[in-house]
Write an enzyme that holds these catalytic residues in place. Structure first.
Site, short mmCIF file in Angstrom:
data_model
loop_
_atom_site.label_atom_id
_atom_site.label_comp_id
_atom_site.label_asym_id
_atom_site.label_seq_id
_atom_site.Cartn_x
_atom_site.Cartn_y
_atom_site.Cartn_z
N CYS A 1 42.98 51.80 30.36
CA CYS A 1 43.16 52.71 31.75
C CYS A 1 41.64 53.29 32.33
O CYS A 1 41.52 53.70 33.34
CB CYS A 1 43.67 53.85 31.37
SG CYS A 1 45.37 53.74 30.75
N LYS B 1 48.40 63.03 37.35
CA LYS B 1 49.82 63.63 37.11
C LYS B 1 50.56 63.58 38.34
O LYS B 1 51.81 63.37 38.38
CB LYS B 1 49.47 65.09 36.79
CG LYS B 1 50.78 66.06 36.72
CD LYS B 1 51.30 65.61 35.49
CE LYS B 1 52.86 66.21 35.53
NZ LYS B 1 53.75 65.16 36.30
N HIS C 1 49.34 57.17 38.57
CA HIS C 1 48.28 56.50 37.66
C HIS C 1 48.67 54.92 37.36
O HIS C 1 49.27 54.54 36.26
CB HIS C 1 48.58 57.28 36.20
CG HIS C 1 47.51 56.88 35.09
ND1 HIS C 1 46.58 56.29 35.38
CD2 HIS C 1 47.86 56.75 33.81
CE1 HIS C 1 46.06 55.88 34.06
NE2 HIS C 1 46.79 56.51 33.24
#
Lengths: 387, 387
Positions: free
Chosen positions: B84, B330, B334
């Site tokens: 990520c 959040k 993402h």
């Protein structure tokens, strides 16, 4: 700009390593490289890893964190991917990182563990993700099929023959027979190649490189620090990369690779050399047609004459231009994301006169040529001895 | 060394883009970025792409060749992967490439198209390849489970509470409600978060970031060329990366991230700033526990007090330190390999006073914090305005 030096190398033998893991193979390569450079793991300031598809082959992305800390080299790490050119791209990024002053030293690793997938169809599909998945893989055009299109077009346009392509395989198996780290160490005859079964017409089994496992590592630093680690460093005199459309149907001519031409021009200009200055070269012969096209695109012979040039023996060991003294991808093996680093290691040994029975006698300038996919990516690096 | 400047940005809205492809999403982001910098595709000299797992999500590796030429930017391209943190790593490589003098300009892209996999179990498995596949994913420890272990350990060691973690989600949804590009633009209450279903105890659904599609692109150049493209460039004042063991069981303390500490130290030293100089920050809140730990590891509050710090409102928009003004992972979403570039784009807009209703008022120094996996990789970048 200060040159980048290679001060140590290490690799596994290429083969089918069913009994070892991706992490295990890299451990072997890294520990050998550290020993070769007589450097402590903590002295390594950064790590760059080339791997094509560890996510599909090993269900493992994020191998930068998997491999580095496990080997004791707990430095900032990242993975670079450009299909089968991933290894060479990782080396280029290491050069950039050192060149920009971020780090003084780097560990560069290439790895692919392809035998974790049991079904050969799954391996072919995994490799096919380096083509245009939507327009090529998705309609059944595997890599043998794509290179078969290129071979057929080359035969049509230039009159090249199956015998010419077969001569590439024979020569590379000859060289591979002299390389203890090669996957195949058996010589083959023209008959064997030409009578092997058809994979994707006109490509036969012996026109293809194998499915392979392997890990290779090199340690690089800047020129001014090189002699701290070895009396005999090898320098990267030039580097170049080129990118082209991924899908064959988007290129004007599939008998040439624009990416190779761009990478060669950049790398040779940086090294201030011409094609005639190259003594030996490791080229990307994933299929025999790829070596033929590359001989032409680098300029060792006229366009369309690569096959003839090979059949006439001009590319054999210590002939006009020694091409793939290691045995190439064809015989040495092709652990895809690791291949570029294996090429560098071969050049390293050749320039240092450490190549044993396959030693080239003219060894001032060595070049690596590494492509991704059907040639959408190409990286070319030029190497010279320290003296 | 000359600073690197960001002169243009472009991105898609984050969401579920069932009707578009990985290639299509990047086309949108790239064309917007080119327009933003008022630069022609042919002026771009290199391309760097961050993506975590296009091989598994989209059966497409080699996206460097897929995306670049398709968008009209036919420059040497490669992909960078660190789970990520891939987007931020790609930006770092672009900085290295320009810093070393290889290129004057670069297009940096982050992309992930996660909804091509239909089964959510397949998505969870794909994401799990960023953990230690053998020791974590292979025994059923998905990412919610791994972060649940970290959250439980944090609660045990420091007495942090579910309410504290929930406050992170509430604050980020508040911010996200002001961001037109966010995946979720709905505010949520503490009750909603704390009564949402358990995913991996003690992690609830609203402690988790969503599955997202998105592509983001920035155009970077060296400081001396920046004003050619924009009157208001944003400069990267510092950059740092850190790597740690991939598996949680190999780390001495799972309530802290050594990779963050290393990256922060390097980046802040390079930018010559201290934590107190930071005006706002985009942090990697893949789960609420990640934001809490990060607040502590960067040093905005004492170790163990991150949750309390959040619950007391110190991280809200235009409070003590504005954390995730964009809505964070959040609420903004993402798209894993793209997240780092989305963070950069948020900072770009904030520093240029272009962030609309979510504009931070103290906006001299902005920071991005982007982790890979359960924190084995971290990249921290420090940004400042041109004036």
């Amino acid at each position: 700009m200060e040159k980048i030096a290679i001060v140590g190398v290490g690799n596994t033998k290429i083969g089918e390593w069913y009994e070892n893991s991706l992490r295990g193979l890299t451990d072997i390569a890294i520990s050998k490289a550290l020993e070769s450079a007589n450097i402590e793991p903590k002295e390594i300031e950064s790590t760059f890893i080339g791997s094509m598809s560890s996510g599909i082959f090993n269900q493992q992305e994020h191998i930068s964190a998997l491999i580095g800390p496990h080997s004791g080299v707990n430095a900032p790490a990242l993975r670079v991917e450009s299909a089968c050119a991933s290894g060479s791209q990782a080396l280029r990024v290491a050069m950039m990182a050192i060149g920009a002053g971020y780090y003084d030293s780097a560990l560069v690793i290439g790895v692919e563990k392809m035998t974790d997938l049991i079904d050969i169809g799954d391996v072919t599909t995994a490799l096919g993700t380096a083509s245009d998945s939507l327009w090529e893989l998705g309609v059944g055009a595997t890599f043998p099929a794509l290179f078969a299109l290129m071979m057929r077009a080359h035969m049509h346009k230039y009159g090249s023959t199956l015998e010419e392509f077969a001569s590439v395989a024979v020569k590379n198996h000859d060289n591979g027979s002299l390389n203890p780290d090669a996957q195949f160490r058996k010589k083959v005859t023209m008959d064997t190649v030409m009578n092997s079964r058809v994979i994707a017409d006109p490509i036969r089994l012996f026109d293809c490189s194998p499915v392979s496992d392997g890990a290779a590592a090199v340690i690089v630093t800047k020129e001014s620090l090189a002699k701290k680690y070895t009396d005999d460093p090898v320098y990267i005199a030039g580097t170049g990369a080129g990118t082209d459309h991924i899908a064959l149907h988007q290129r004007p001519d599939i008998t040439t690779m624009e990416s190779t031409k761009r990478a060669v021009k950049t790398a040779f200009d940086m090294a201030k050399i011409k094609t005639k200055d190259v003594d030996f070269v490791e080229v990307h012969d994933c299929f025999t047609i790829a070596e033929v096209i590359t001989l032409e695109d680098i300029g060792f012979c006229k366009k369309g004459q690569g096959g003839k040039f090979s059949l006439e023996g001009e590319t054999a060991l210590n002939s006009k231009i020694s091409v793939n003294p290691s045995g190439g991808l064809k015989a040495k093996g092709h652990p895809v994301g690791a291949t570029g680093i294996y090429q560098v290691i071969e050049v390293f040994h050749q320039l240092r006169n450490e190549a044993g029975k396959r030693q080239v006698t003219n060894n001032n300038i060595g070049v690596t040529h590494n492509i991704g996919g059907s040639g959408a990516t190409c990286v070319v690096n030029v190497f010279s001895r320290g003296d």
